[in-house]
Scaffold this active site. Structure first.
Site, PDB file in Angstrom:
ATOM      1  N   ILE A 156       0.839  -1.195   0.000  1.00  0.00           N
ATOM      2  CA  ILE A 156       0.000   0.000   0.000  1.00  0.00           C
ATOM      3  C   ILE A 156       0.874   1.244   0.000  1.00  0.00           C
ATOM      4  CG2 ILE A 156      -1.750   1.304   1.271  1.00  0.00           C
ATOM      5  CD1 ILE A 156      -2.793  -1.402   2.314  1.00  0.00           C
TER       6      ILE A 156
ATOM      7  N   ARG B 130      -3.550   0.890  11.757  1.00  0.00           N
ATOM      8  CA  ARG B 130      -4.402   0.484  12.868  1.00  0.00           C
ATOM      9  C   ARG B 130      -4.386   1.600  13.902  1.00  0.00           C
ATOM     10  NH1 ARG B 130      -6.329  -2.702   9.939  1.00  0.00           N
ATOM     11  NH2 ARG B 130      -6.588  -4.964  10.222  1.00  0.00           N
TER      12      ARG B 130
ATOM     13  N   ASP C  32      -8.383   7.321   9.570  1.00  0.00           N
ATOM     14  CA  ASP C  32      -9.362   6.306   9.187  1.00  0.00           C
ATOM     15  C   ASP C  32      -9.500   5.226  10.254  1.00  0.00           C
ATOM     16  OD1 ASP C  32     -11.230   5.075   7.406  1.00  0.00           O
ATOM     17  OD2 ASP C  32      -9.690   3.640   6.820  1.00  0.00           O
TER      18      ASP C  32
ATOM     19  N   GLU D 166     -12.779   1.236  18.308  1.00  0.00           N
ATOM     20  CA  GLU D 166     -13.696   1.317  17.167  1.00  0.00           C
ATOM     21  C   GLU D 166     -14.963   0.519  17.434  1.00  0.00           C
ATOM     22  OE1 GLU D 166     -11.604   0.203  13.596  1.00  0.00           O
ATOM     23  OE2 GLU D 166     -10.298   1.961  13.676  1.00  0.00           O
TER      24      GLU D 166
ATOM     25  N   HIS E 174     -13.138   3.872   9.441  1.00  0.00           N
ATOM     26  CA  HIS E 174     -12.355   2.708   9.018  1.00  0.00           C
ATOM     27  C   HIS E 174     -12.882   2.163   7.680  1.00  0.00           C
ATOM     28  CE1 HIS E 174      -9.677  -0.745  10.687  1.00  0.00           C
ATOM     29  NE2 HIS E 174      -9.495  -0.552   9.397  1.00  0.00           N
TER      30      HIS E 174
END
Length: 322
Positions: free
Chosen positions: A156, A237, A261, A266, A285
């Site tokens: 990524i 994360r 994000d 969460e 997320h």
């Protein structure tokens, strides 16, 4: 006999049909995500689990004496207790590659949105405050030609570097566990220590996996090293960042803005101070959250699970049992 599996969340019909060819299955049919208690009740007689982030630990493994494989529909697998799974001989798999470009798109969206204050100024216009030409207090930052620091130059990270170098003529600085000469050649990237990336970059993208070594990798000290004009992006994360330190850095002007994000908890609580700061873009997320990508991830996870339960080596195995 076909192996018996549990599917813990809704999946595309095509993926369900593929699994039906190879397995008997039960699936979660309730609204929202399955609860931990419900999953523990359902997993007892299953050989495999198609998983959406549930913690695979001693408690779950004790409740699932027949379990042989768990297939995550995600690239991350920090929900796996790998030691406990190895002790039980449980195969774990994930879904890398299929989401790389989608997540890179989102990261660049966060960079642009935070730098140009798009969310803040959208609210400004809709609230009726735009009565005259805006002043310098509402100006943003240029992205093109700036220096991008990438912490964690995996697939990524490389996809982000491609967009930055060839789309925005950005200078690429990166920190990784090891140097990547080919990446340096392709993107004219420069390797540096973590501190060098933090002090020299205009935009900082954190893309490390969550491990013991990366927990709170970015905290008070690291934010103080950044430029006061820096934009910080976290799409890895939430636990890789000390959230209290991030809040303080944004409130105190130690950094210019952030795009987030992922959060330490969460879903994040409604009273999280990050949600009240104008200089931070907050998302739920959604790194891989497009229909096309999620469908590919679900099929990849299904193929991993079928291979593991058939005695074959799954395409994307994350733990060696030998």
């Amino acid at each position: 006999m076909k192996p018996h599996i549990y599917i813990s969340e809704a999946i595309p019909k095509k993926v369900e049909e593929y699994l039906a060819q190879h397995c008997t299955y039960e699936k979660w049919r309730g609204p929202g995500k399955i609860s931990r208690e419900e999953l523990l009740q359902r997993i007892g007689d299953k050989d495999g689990l198609l998983n959406f982030g549930a913690k695979i630990d001693d408690e779950l493994l004790r409740a699932a004496p027949r379990l042989r494989a768990v297939s995550n529909i995600s690239v991350g697998y920090d929900n796996f207790d790998l030691a406990a799974m190895k002790n039980r001989g449980i195969i774990g798999t994930n879904t890398p590659y299929v989401l790389d470009e989608t997540v890179a798109d989102l990261i660049f969206g966060l960079m642009l949105t935070a730098a140009r204050r798009i969310c803040e100024l959208d609210t400004y216009v809709k609230a009726g405050y735009w009565q005259k030409e805006i002043g310098k207090e509402h100006f943003g930052l240029d992205v093109h030609g700036a220096t991008l620091g990438i912490i964690g130059m995996g697939r990524i990270g490389e996809a982000v570097a491609k967009r930055a170098r060839f789309g925005f003529n950005m200078n690429i600085l990166y920190h990784n566990r090891s140097r990547k000469p080919e990446t340096e050649r392709i993107f004219d990237a420069r390797y540096g220590s973590l501190d060098e990336v933090l002090t020299q970059s205009d935009f900082i993208v954190l893309m490390t996996p969550l491990t013991e070594a990366t927990y709170h990798l970015i905290g008070t000290r690291e934010f103080q090293l950044m430029k006061s004009s820096a934009v910080f992006i976290n799409a890895s994360r939430g636990q890789t960042v000390d959230e209290a330190a991030l809040i303080a850095a944004l409130q105190n002007g130690e950094i210019y803005a952030a795009g987030i994000d992922t959060f330490e908890q969460e879903p994040t609580p409604a009273d999280n101070p990050l949600l009240r700061l104008a200089n931070v873009v907050t998302l739920p997320h959604i790194g891989s959250a497009t229909l096309k990508t999620r469908r590919k991830m679900a099929m990849t996870a299904a193929e991993n699970l079928v291979a593991a339960l058939s005695g074959e080596t799954p395409p994307y195995l994350v733990n060696e049992l030998r």
